[in-house]
Every structure is written in structure tokens, then in C-alpha cells.
Design a protein around this motif. Structure first.
Motif, short mmCIF file in Angstrom:
data_model
loop_
_atom_site.label_atom_id
_atom_site.label_comp_id
_atom_site.label_asym_id
_atom_site.label_seq_id
_atom_site.Cartn_x
_atom_site.Cartn_y
_atom_site.Cartn_z
N HIS A 8 0.86 -1.19 0.00
CA HIS A 8 0.00 0.00 0.00
C HIS A 8 0.90 1.24 0.00
N PRO A 9 1.55 1.52 -1.13
CA PRO A 9 2.56 2.59 -1.17
C PRO A 9 2.03 3.98 -0.85
N GLY A 10 0.74 4.18 -0.95
CA GLY A 10 0.22 5.51 -0.65
C GLY A 10 -0.23 5.68 0.78
N VAL A 11 -0.05 4.63 1.62
CA VAL A 11 -0.53 4.65 3.00
C VAL A 11 0.66 4.70 3.94
N THR A 12 0.65 5.63 4.87
CA THR A 12 1.75 5.74 5.85
C THR A 12 1.35 5.07 7.16
N VAL A 13 2.34 4.44 7.79
CA VAL A 13 2.15 3.76 9.08
C VAL A 13 3.17 4.28 10.06
N GLU A 14 2.72 4.69 11.22
CA GLU A 14 3.61 5.09 12.30
C GLU A 14 3.50 4.06 13.42
N ALA A 15 4.56 3.30 13.65
CA ALA A 15 4.56 2.25 14.66
C ALA A 15 5.36 2.70 15.88
N THR A 16 4.76 2.56 17.05
CA THR A 16 5.41 2.95 18.30
C THR A 16 5.50 1.74 19.21
N VAL A 17 6.69 1.48 19.73
CA VAL A 17 6.91 0.36 20.66
C VAL A 17 7.00 0.92 22.07
N LEU A 18 6.15 0.41 22.95
CA LEU A 18 6.11 0.84 24.35
C LEU A 18 6.57 -0.29 25.25
N GLY A 19 6.84 0.05 26.52
CA GLY A 19 7.33 -0.94 27.47
C GLY A 19 6.36 -2.08 27.70
N TRP A 20 6.90 -3.31 27.74
CA TRP A 20 6.07 -4.51 27.88
C TRP A 20 5.31 -4.49 29.20
N GLY A 21 4.11 -5.06 29.18
CA GLY A 21 3.36 -5.25 30.42
C GLY A 21 2.58 -4.02 30.83
N ASN A 22 2.64 -3.72 32.12
CA ASN A 22 1.82 -2.66 32.67
C ASN A 22 2.05 -1.29 32.03
N PRO A 23 3.30 -0.86 31.76
CA PRO A 23 3.47 0.45 31.11
C PRO A 23 2.69 0.55 29.80
N TYR A 24 2.70 -0.53 29.03
CA TYR A 24 1.98 -0.51 27.76
C TYR A 24 0.47 -0.41 27.96
N TYR A 25 -0.06 -1.31 28.80
CA TYR A 25 -1.52 -1.35 28.96
C TYR A 25 -2.07 -0.10 29.65
N THR A 26 -1.31 0.43 30.58
CA THR A 26 -1.75 1.66 31.23
C THR A 26 -1.83 2.80 30.23
N LYS A 27 -0.80 2.96 29.41
CA LYS A 27 -0.81 4.06 28.44
C LYS A 27 -1.88 3.85 27.38
N LEU A 28 -2.06 2.61 26.92
CA LEU A 28 -3.07 2.34 25.92
C LEU A 28 -4.46 2.68 26.45
N ALA A 29 -4.75 2.27 27.68
CA ALA A 29 -6.07 2.51 28.26
C ALA A 29 -6.31 3.99 28.50
N LEU A 30 -5.33 4.66 29.09
CA LEU A 30 -5.54 6.05 29.45
C LEU A 30 -5.50 6.98 28.25
N ALA A 31 -4.69 6.64 27.25
CA ALA A 31 -4.69 7.44 26.02
C ALA A 31 -6.04 7.30 25.31
N THR A 32 -6.59 6.10 25.33
CA THR A 32 -7.90 5.88 24.71
C THR A 32 -8.99 6.62 25.48
N ALA A 33 -8.95 6.50 26.82
CA ALA A 33 -9.97 7.16 27.64
C ALA A 33 -9.93 8.67 27.50
N SER A 34 -8.75 9.22 27.23
CA SER A 34 -8.63 10.68 27.09
C SER A 34 -8.78 11.14 25.65
N GLY A 35 -9.17 10.21 24.76
CA GLY A 35 -9.47 10.59 23.39
C GLY A 35 -8.30 10.70 22.45
N THR A 36 -7.15 10.09 22.81
CA THR A 36 -5.96 10.20 21.97
C THR A 36 -5.34 8.82 21.69
#
Length: 446
Positions: free
Chosen positions: A69-97
Motif C-alpha cells: 500500500h505505497p500511498g498509505v503511511t504507518v507510524e509504529a510505536t513500541v512501548l514498554g512490555w506489560g503494565n506500562p503498555y496497557y496503562t498508556k493504551l487505556a488512558l490514552a484511549t480514555a482521554s481521546g488520543t
């Protein structure tokens, strides 16, 4: 959850995720999840927690999507395994980001779904691309379903499996006529006899396993054996202890029948288990399939991997978890972004033979049945474990890297070390579980 999450509820959810991760405090990941923005800097924003070999394989899969898909851009971010990842995923989602696509262990899904943080898969656009239930390993798809709604697209199943030294197994008379595969065995007596045969063939121990300071591995081992006899140790969305005392006592007695006579060390750390198996001083290794890439690097080690046979109970059980793709809820996401996220998910599934190189069994059946995967050994040898998978019981506090696994695993370690007898261990496990079943969840689980 409908509408915006209140600050109080958002903080409660963050606290619950911190408890499941077993960390004493929420530091920068929590703060950035609360205040950091996730601008639309690419067509698809993807968060994951993969490093090492898994991380490298995921990058290959991301690049395959970019190429297709040459016209589509992907930005991949790697976060800390385990709780740091899930905490940020949940709270970023809850805050609309939130990101457009994220990774979740299926064992972590119940809390994320109950908090209303995930888009049901039927709304994510993947169904139009052929991503349907009949094309996945049934156990993984079932685990991706919470209260009748599917919230994740399974990428793999990663089971707890049985490694064996092929050369020692041959000397022990445990191989079939192919000279590489174990003869069928069933039941605790035959299994213990196989461990004895490995020791008689020249190994210092019949088997090895990481035990010391490794409660998650101890829990996986216990859960696999116990699940052959009984159901989940907690039920009603994690609010009730449901122990079968006789089955649990039998499980602990079986585990001690291996460590007690010296067929497996009573105490051993991860590096010690690695050394014993790598040097031929242990005939079998109990571990996750994700260790396969490491053992491939050991010169002169000829090993194979299979599912555990039925040990207690009539049918084999494989303790497992799954990595899955989720679409965090975002009312601002356009239909165009949703469509691109769906194509990205479908592409990762289609390229999951690359993912399988890390040892994982693809959950996407078209790949699981493809030449690209079936040509991979020993991965093809334990596919059945994905169908016999037993996951963590459904609760807000269970799952990969959770404090729950650390707590109950610590009790199991005491059993393996011989410091706690089977009957007293049942009482200790009941006390461990009561701690969680009586705790107040950060969100309603029913």
C-alpha cells in the motif's frame, strides 16, 4: 461505557491496570497517557510492545504492508512490555488520543472491553475483508469474545510446550520409527517414566523449568496440569473462588512427584534452566514456545517441541495466551482511517507466517494451513496446542504480566521447592484467590 470517561473513573482504571501489572507506582507512561496527545501523524498509527526477535518480525510485517500500500503511511510505536503498555493504551484511549490499532494479549482483554475502550470488531471494517470467525483458531476467537461481543482479532496462540533433546530421547528409547518424534504417551505414570528414562540415558535431570523468581512460569505449569481435572479457579468474572480442592491437591502432589525424587530441580532460575537444557543435562524443558529462537542458536543442540500430553485427566490441555489486534475506541476517527486500519490488520494476518518465525502459532487459518507456515519446524509440531488452549480465567486482575500471576505463582513455587505440602498449598491458594475476588474492580465486569 458511553460518552466521556470521568476523571475519577479514568484514574480508577489506571489504578486497576497498575495492580494487574504488579508495579508499585505509575510513572511516566501514566502521565503521558493522561496528558500526551496522539496527533494524526500517519494514516495508521500502531502501538505494540514487541522488542527483540518479535519486534524485528513485526517490522518486517509492517514493511510488507507499506510495500503493498505505497500511498498509505504507518507510524509504529513500541512501548514498554506489560503494565506500562496497557496503562498508556487505556488512558490514552480514555482521554481521546488513542492509536488506530494496538496489540493486546487476549488474557488482558476483559478489563479493556469492560471499560468501553475497544471498538467491537464488527464496527472495525475487517469483516468486509473476510476477517470472520470461521477463519481463526476457535479457542483464540472464543477468548476474543467478551459477553457475546468480539473485541479483538487474534494474531497468534503462544502455548506452554514440551521441549525435548532428540539425542537423549533416542538413547532413552522414547522416539518413534521416524527417529525424531516422541512416541505417544498419556497419563502421569508414562510421563514420569519418560523423565526417568531421560535421566537413565545420561541426563542429570529428566526435565528442567525456570522456577526461582519466575512465578508466571510456575502458574502456566500449574494451570495446564490442573485444567485437565477442573475448571477455572475463579468464576463469575473473577468475583468467586471456585477451587476443586481434590483436583488441586492431586495437581500439587503430581508436581512434587517430579521435583521430590530429583527428576527436576526444586529451585532453578531461567538461566540455569537454559544451561541445563542447552548442554544436554536435562532431557525435557517446560517453557513457552517463544524460547525457540534462542535454542536455535545453541550449537550442537538437536531439539524438538511438542504439546504436553494429557497428564491428569483424559485430554491434553495447553496453557496459552494470544497476541491480538484491537481498535481502540475513538469517536474522532474518520471512516477513511477506520478503513486503512482494517487493511493494516488484514495485512498483518496475511503475513503472520513471518510472525510464526518467533515460535507463535498463527491464529489466521489461511496462514496456519499454508506452506509458508507448515514448512517451519518445530512450529508445525505443536499446532494442536492452539486448539487445546486454556487461557487465564476471565477477571479484571488476570492476564499476562499480572500481579495475580505473581501472587499465585509464588505459592506454586513453594510447592515445587517442597516447602509447602499439597493440602496446605490448597489453603494458601484459596487465600491468594480471595484477595482478588473480594477486591473492588475499577470497572463493572458484567
Amino acid at each position: 461505557m458511553s460518552g466521556a470517561m470521568t476523571r475519577r473513573r479514568l484514574l480508577a482504571l489506571g489504578g486497576g491496570l497498575a495492580l494487574t501489572g504488579g508495579l508499585s507506582a505509575c510513572s511516566s507512561p501514566l502521565a503521558s497517557g493522561l496528558t500526551g496527545a496522539q496527533p494524526d501523524t500517519a494514516d495508521v498509527i500502531f502501538w505494540n510492545l514487541f522488542t527483540g526477535g518479535d519486534g524485528a518480525n513485526m517490522v518486517l510485517m509492517e514493511n510488507a504492508f507499506r510495500k503493498e500500500h505505497p500511498g498509505v503511511t504507518v507510524e509504529a510505536t513500541v512501548l514498554g512490555w506489560g503494565n506500562p503498555y496497557y496503562t498508556k493504551l487505556a488512558l490514552a484511549t480514555a482521554s481521546g488520543t488513542p492509536p488506530d490499532v494496538g496489540i493486546s494479549h487476549l488474557s488482558r482483554l476483559p478489563l479493556l472491553a469492560a471499560a468501553g475502550l475497544l471498538e467491537p470488531i464488527e464496527n472495525a471494517g475487517v469483516g468486509d475483508l473476510g476477517v470472520t470467525a470461521d477463519r481463526f483458531t476457535p479457542a483464540a476467537w472464543k477468548k476474543a469474545t467478551v459477553n457475546g461481543t468480539v473485541y479483538a482479532v487474534p494474531l497468534d496462540t503462544h502455548p506452554f510446550v514440551l521441549y525435548y533433546n532428540v539425542d537423549l530421547a533416542k538413547k532413552a528409547g522414547l522416539l518413534d520409527t521416524s527417529g525424531n518424534a516422541l512416541k505417544p504417551m498419556k497419563g502421569k505414570a508414562q510421563f514420569v517414566d519418560a523423565l526417568k528414562a531421560m535421566k537413565d540415558a545420561g541426563a542429570s535431570y529428566g526435565a528442567a523449568m525456570s522456577i526461582t523468581a519466575d512465578p508466571a512460569t510456575a502458574w502456566r505449569y500449574f494451570s495446564m496440569v490442573y485444567s485437565g481435572l477442573a475448571g477455572p479457579v475463579v468464576t463469575d468474572s473473577g468475583t468467586a473462588v471456585d477451587i476443586d480442592a481434590d483436583a488441586m491437591e492431586e495437581t500439587f502432589a503430581f508436581m512434587q512427584s517430579i521435583t521430590g525424587p530429583g527428576l527436576m530441580p526444586k529451585e532453578l532460575n531461567g538461566s540455569g534452566a537454559n544451561v541445563l537444557f542447552s548442554t544436554g543435562k536435562a532431557g525435557f524443558l517446560f517453557d513457552g514456545e517463544w524460547q525457540i529462537p534462542s535454542y536455535r542458536l545453541v550449537k550442537g543442540l538437536h531439539f524438538n517441541v511438542v504439546p504436553f500430553p494429557a497428564l491428569l485427566g483424559p485430554e491434553p490441555v495447553a496453557y496459552a495466551d494470544s497476541h491480538a489486534l484491537v481498535v481502540p475506541r475513538n469517536p474522532r476517527r474518520s471512516s477513511a482511517r477506520t478503513a486503512q486500519a482494517a487493511r493494516f490488520i488484514k495485512s498483518l494476518l496475511d503475513h503472520s507466517a513471518t510472525w510464526a518465525q518467533g515460535g507463535h502459532v498463527p491464529a489466521w487459518l489461511p496462514v496456519q494451513r499454508s506452506k509458508g507456515f507448515l514448512g517451519q519446524s518445530p512450529q508445525r509440531n505443536y499446532v494442536q496446542a492452539a486448539f487445546d488452549a486454556q487461557y487465564d480465567p476471565v477477571a479484571w486482575y488476570t492476564g499476562a504480566g499480572s500481579d495475580f500471576q505473581n501472587t499465585v505463582g509464588a505459592t506454586i513455587i513453594e510447592v515445587l521447592a517442597g516447602r509447602l505440602g499439597p493440602r496446605k498449598a490448597v489453603a494458601a491458594m484459596r487465600a491468594d484467590l480471595k484477595r482478588y475476588t473480594t477486591a473492588r474492580p475499577p470497572v463493572t465486569m458484567k
